[in-house]
Design a protein around this motif. Structure first.
Motif, PDB file in Angstrom:
ATOM      1  N   ASP A  33      -7.117  14.594  -1.731  1.00 33.61           N
ATOM      2  CA  ASP A  33      -5.622  14.207  -2.115  1.00 33.61           C
ATOM      3  C   ASP A  33      -4.733  15.321  -1.531  1.00 33.61           C
ATOM      4  O   ASP A  33      -3.733  15.446  -1.895  1.00 33.61           O
ATOM      5  CB  ASP A  33      -5.418  13.945  -3.325  1.00 33.61           C
ATOM      6  CG  ASP A  33      -5.817  14.872  -4.437  1.00 33.61           C
ATOM      7  OD1 ASP A  33      -6.083  16.051  -4.172  1.00 33.61           O
ATOM      8  OD2 ASP A  33      -5.607  14.501  -5.821  1.00 33.61           O
ATOM      9  N   GLY A  34      -5.560  16.320  -0.867  1.00 31.31           N
ATOM     10  CA  GLY A  34      -4.861  17.925  -0.660  1.00 31.31           C
ATOM     11  C   GLY A  34      -4.924  18.712  -1.397  1.00 31.31           C
ATOM     12  O   GLY A  34      -4.453  19.979  -1.059  1.00 31.31           O
ATOM     13  N   ARG A  35      -5.298  18.785  -2.453  1.00 30.64           N
ATOM     14  CA  ARG A  35      -5.392  19.832  -3.395  1.00 30.64           C
ATOM     15  C   ARG A  35      -6.723  20.699  -3.099  1.00 30.64           C
ATOM     16  O   ARG A  35      -7.534  20.230  -2.364  1.00 30.64           O
ATOM     17  CB  ARG A  35      -5.565  19.455  -5.078  1.00 30.64           C
ATOM     18  CG  ARG A  35      -4.223  18.830  -5.623  1.00 30.64           C
ATOM     19  CD  ARG A  35      -4.495  18.371  -6.902  1.00 30.64           C
ATOM     20  NE  ARG A  35      -5.624  17.266  -7.042  1.00 30.64           N
ATOM     21  CZ  ARG A  35      -6.328  16.969  -7.992  1.00 30.64           C
ATOM     22  NH1 ARG A  35      -5.815  17.770  -9.160  1.00 30.64           N
ATOM     23  NH2 ARG A  35      -7.194  15.973  -8.100  1.00 30.64           N
ATOM     24  N   TYR A  36      -6.463  22.005  -3.717  1.00 30.01           N
ATOM     25  CA  TYR A  36      -7.744  23.021  -3.414  1.00 30.01           C
ATOM     26  C   TYR A  36      -7.922  23.646  -4.666  1.00 30.01           C
ATOM     27  O   TYR A  36      -7.170  23.806  -5.563  1.00 30.01           O
ATOM     28  CB  TYR A  36      -7.328  24.130  -2.286  1.00 30.01           C
ATOM     29  CG  TYR A  36      -7.351  23.503  -0.888  1.00 30.01           C
ATOM     30  CD1 TYR A  36      -8.468  23.643  -0.282  1.00 30.01           C
ATOM     31  CD2 TYR A  36      -6.069  23.150  -0.414  1.00 30.01           C
ATOM     32  CE1 TYR A  36      -8.344  23.074   1.050  1.00 30.01           C
ATOM     33  CE2 TYR A  36      -6.128  22.631   1.034  1.00 30.01           C
ATOM     34  CZ  TYR A  36      -7.435  22.580   1.786  1.00 30.01           C
ATOM     35  OH  TYR A  36      -7.407  22.015   2.977  1.00 30.01           O
ATOM     36  N   PHE A  37      -9.309  23.892  -4.774  1.00 31.09           N
ATOM     37  CA  PHE A  37      -9.728  24.636  -6.098  1.00 31.09           C
ATOM     38  C   PHE A  37     -10.587  25.862  -5.778  1.00 31.09           C
ATOM     39  O   PHE A  37     -11.245  25.919  -4.785  1.00 31.09           O
ATOM     40  CB  PHE A  37     -10.664  23.681  -6.820  1.00 31.09           C
ATOM     41  CG  PHE A  37      -9.836  22.448  -7.405  1.00 31.09           C
ATOM     42  CD1 PHE A  37      -9.274  22.511  -8.645  1.00 31.09           C
ATOM     43  CD2 PHE A  37      -9.968  21.074  -6.917  1.00 31.09           C
ATOM     44  CE1 PHE A  37      -8.315  21.347  -9.047  1.00 31.09           C
ATOM     45  CE2 PHE A  37      -9.190  20.039  -7.088  1.00 31.09           C
ATOM     46  CZ  PHE A  37      -8.499  20.068  -8.224  1.00 31.09           C
ATOM     47  N   LEU A  38      -9.908  27.064  -6.354  1.00 39.09           N
ATOM     48  CA  LEU A  38     -10.722  28.258  -5.906  1.00 39.09           C
ATOM     49  C   LEU A  38     -11.218  28.857  -7.335  1.00 39.09           C
ATOM     50  O   LEU A  38     -10.666  28.802  -8.293  1.00 39.09           O
ATOM     51  CB  LEU A  38      -9.963  29.123  -5.515  1.00 39.09           C
ATOM     52  CG  LEU A  38     -10.320  30.680  -5.207  1.00 39.09           C
ATOM     53  CD1 LEU A  38     -11.214  30.624  -4.132  1.00 39.09           C
ATOM     54  CD2 LEU A  38      -9.257  31.644  -4.805  1.00 39.09           C
ATOM     55  N   GLY A  39     -12.625  29.093  -7.414  1.00 41.69           N
ATOM     56  CA  GLY A  39     -13.469  29.498  -8.358  1.00 41.69           C
ATOM     57  C   GLY A  39     -14.743  29.928  -8.325  1.00 41.69           C
ATOM     58  O   GLY A  39     -14.901  30.185  -7.022  1.00 41.69           O
ATOM     59  N   LEU A  40     -15.432  30.395  -9.352  1.00 41.19           N
ATOM     60  CA  LEU A  40     -16.559  30.927  -9.162  1.00 41.19           C
ATOM     61  C   LEU A  40     -17.739  29.909  -8.962  1.00 41.19           C
ATOM     62  O   LEU A  40     -17.693  29.010 -10.075  1.00 41.19           O
ATOM     63  CB  LEU A  40     -17.005  31.805 -10.188  1.00 41.19           C
ATOM     64  CG  LEU A  40     -16.198  33.199 -10.253  1.00 41.19           C
ATOM     65  CD1 LEU A  40     -16.457  34.067 -11.476  1.00 41.19           C
ATOM     66  CD2 LEU A  40     -16.262  34.047  -9.005  1.00 41.19           C
ATOM     67  N   PHE A  41     -18.557  29.627  -8.087  1.00 41.89           N
ATOM     68  CA  PHE A  41     -19.514  28.676  -7.890  1.00 41.89           C
ATOM     69  C   PHE A  41     -20.443  29.055  -9.293  1.00 41.89           C
ATOM     70  O   PHE A  41     -21.094  29.943  -9.617  1.00 41.89           O
ATOM     71  CB  PHE A  41     -20.427  28.744  -6.773  1.00 41.89           C
ATOM     72  CG  PHE A  41     -21.421  28.003  -6.693  1.00 41.89           C
ATOM     73  CD1 PHE A  41     -21.224  26.344  -6.504  1.00 41.89           C
ATOM     74  CD2 PHE A  41     -22.725  28.298  -6.634  1.00 41.89           C
ATOM     75  CE1 PHE A  41     -22.315  25.442  -6.511  1.00 41.89           C
ATOM     76  CE2 PHE A  41     -24.014  27.316  -6.471  1.00 41.89           C
ATOM     77  CZ  PHE A  41     -23.623  26.075  -6.274  1.00 41.89           C
ATOM     78  N   HIS A  42     -20.605  27.701  -9.983  1.00 40.83           N
ATOM     79  CA  HIS A  42     -21.415  27.845 -11.120  1.00 40.83           C
ATOM     80  C   HIS A  42     -22.842  27.058 -10.800  1.00 40.83           C
ATOM     81  O   HIS A  42     -23.807  27.379 -11.187  1.00 40.83           O
ATOM     82  CB  HIS A  42     -20.767  27.340 -12.381  1.00 40.83           C
ATOM     83  CG  HIS A  42     -21.418  27.491 -13.879  1.00 40.83           C
ATOM     84  ND1 HIS A  42     -21.548  28.691 -14.061  1.00 40.83           N
ATOM     85  CD2 HIS A  42     -21.889  26.697 -14.491  1.00 40.83           C
ATOM     86  CE1 HIS A  42     -22.271  28.606 -15.433  1.00 40.83           C
ATOM     87  NE2 HIS A  42     -22.464  27.308 -15.669  1.00 40.83           N
ATOM     88  N   CYS A  43     -22.716  25.655 -10.461  1.00 41.91           N
ATOM     89  CA  CYS A  43     -23.782  24.955  -9.974  1.00 41.91           C
ATOM     90  C   CYS A  43     -23.348  23.767  -9.457  1.00 41.91           C
ATOM     91  O   CYS A  43     -22.277  23.350  -9.104  1.00 41.91           O
ATOM     92  CB  CYS A  43     -24.546  24.771 -11.336  1.00 41.91           C
ATOM     93  SG  CYS A  43     -23.866  23.179 -12.263  1.00 41.91           S
ATOM     94  N   VAL A  44     -24.562  23.018  -8.933  1.00 38.77           N
ATOM     95  CA  VAL A  44     -24.223  21.738  -8.124  1.00 38.77           C
ATOM     96  C   VAL A  44     -25.451  20.865  -8.616  1.00 38.77           C
ATOM     97  O   VAL A  44     -26.716  21.457  -8.900  1.00 38.77           O
ATOM     98  CB  VAL A  44     -24.317  21.837  -6.336  1.00 38.77           C
ATOM     99  CG1 VAL A  44     -25.700  22.537  -6.043  1.00 38.77           C
ATOM    100  CG2 VAL A  44     -24.206  20.639  -5.815  1.00 38.77           C
ATOM    101  N   ASP A  45     -25.028  19.613  -8.723  1.00 41.38           N
ATOM    102  CA  ASP A  45     -26.109  18.783  -9.289  1.00 41.38           C
ATOM    103  C   ASP A  45     -26.703  17.844  -7.883  1.00 41.38           C
ATOM    104  O   ASP A  45     -26.527  18.034  -6.761  1.00 41.38           O
ATOM    105  CB  ASP A  45     -25.662  17.783 -10.510  1.00 41.38           C
ATOM    106  CG  ASP A  45     -24.595  16.838  -9.875  1.00 41.38           C
ATOM    107  OD1 ASP A  45     -24.377  16.733  -8.683  1.00 41.38           O
ATOM    108  OD2 ASP A  45     -24.079  16.151 -10.837  1.00 41.38           O
ATOM    109  N   LYS A  46     -27.905  17.009  -8.225  1.00 37.30           N
ATOM    110  CA  LYS A  46     -28.643  16.228  -7.274  1.00 37.30           C
ATOM    111  C   LYS A  46     -27.541  15.372  -6.667  1.00 37.30           C
ATOM    112  O   LYS A  46     -27.843  15.238  -5.457  1.00 37.30           O
ATOM    113  CB  LYS A  46     -29.695  15.349  -7.972  1.00 37.30           C
ATOM    114  CG  LYS A  46     -30.816  16.168  -8.391  1.00 37.30           C
ATOM    115  CD  LYS A  46     -31.854  15.125  -8.964  1.00 37.30           C
ATOM    116  CE  LYS A  46     -33.191  16.160  -9.348  1.00 37.30           C
ATOM    117  NZ  LYS A  46     -34.152  15.207  -9.809  1.00 37.30           N
ATOM    118  N   GLN A  47     -26.401  15.022  -7.397  1.00 38.05           N
ATOM    119  CA  GLN A  47     -25.454  14.179  -6.683  1.00 38.05           C
ATOM    120  C   GLN A  47     -24.585  14.930  -5.625  1.00 38.05           C
ATOM    121  O   GLN A  47     -23.778  14.109  -5.073  1.00 38.05           O
ATOM    122  CB  GLN A  47     -24.738  13.292  -7.587  1.00 38.05           C
ATOM    123  CG  GLN A  47     -25.397  12.311  -8.073  1.00 38.05           C
ATOM    124  CD  GLN A  47     -26.437  12.746  -9.400  1.00 38.05           C
ATOM    125  OE1 GLN A  47     -26.062  13.830  -9.875  1.00 38.05           O
ATOM    126  NE2 GLN A  47     -27.367  12.129  -9.877  1.00 38.05           N
TER     127      GLN A  47
END
Length: 118
Positions: free
Chosen positions: A49-63
């Motif tokens: 939808d055009g938004r951006y999020f800036l943050g510290l990468f914490h984790c990613v799951d299998k999906q």
């Protein structure tokens, strides 16, 4: 009392996984190591939808869903606003893989090239 006997078919079985499973696990562990190097680095994630999020990468799951901590949302402001973008602090957020349109990590050129294989 049950009688336990071994059959000729049991003698060839070993506790190690088949070679293709071992190769897949080795490839998976390389990806895990690459992701560990990204932990707590600044990540910019764009959504559909055009938004951006800036943050510290914490984790990613299998999906493929991404968790960012200390995240800030950036979005295009209305035409009446003097600032071209609006921002707000969100904290810990989950960004679904289906909504993600782009993803950038703050790292060296070599690190960026190795992440292309993920």
């Amino acid at each position: 009392m049950a009688d336990v006997t071994s059959t000729p078919d049991d003698s060839h079985r070993s506790s190690s996984p088949p070679p293709q499973e071992t190769a897949a696990a080795a490839g998976g562990s390389q990806h895990v190591e690459q992701l560990r190097k990204m932990l707590f680095r600044r990540m910019l994630v764009g959504v559909n939808d055009g938004r951006y999020f800036l943050g510290l990468f914490h984790c990613v799951d299998k999906q493929g869903n991404i968790l960012l901590q200390d995240a800030v949302e950036y979005r295009s402001a209305r035409h009446s606003s003097p600032s071209p973008t609006e921002q707000r602090s969100l904290g810990l957020i989950l960004i679904p893989a289906a909504c993600r349109s782009s993803c950038h990590v703050d790292c060296s050129v070599e690190g960026s090239m190795s992440l292309l294989s993920l």
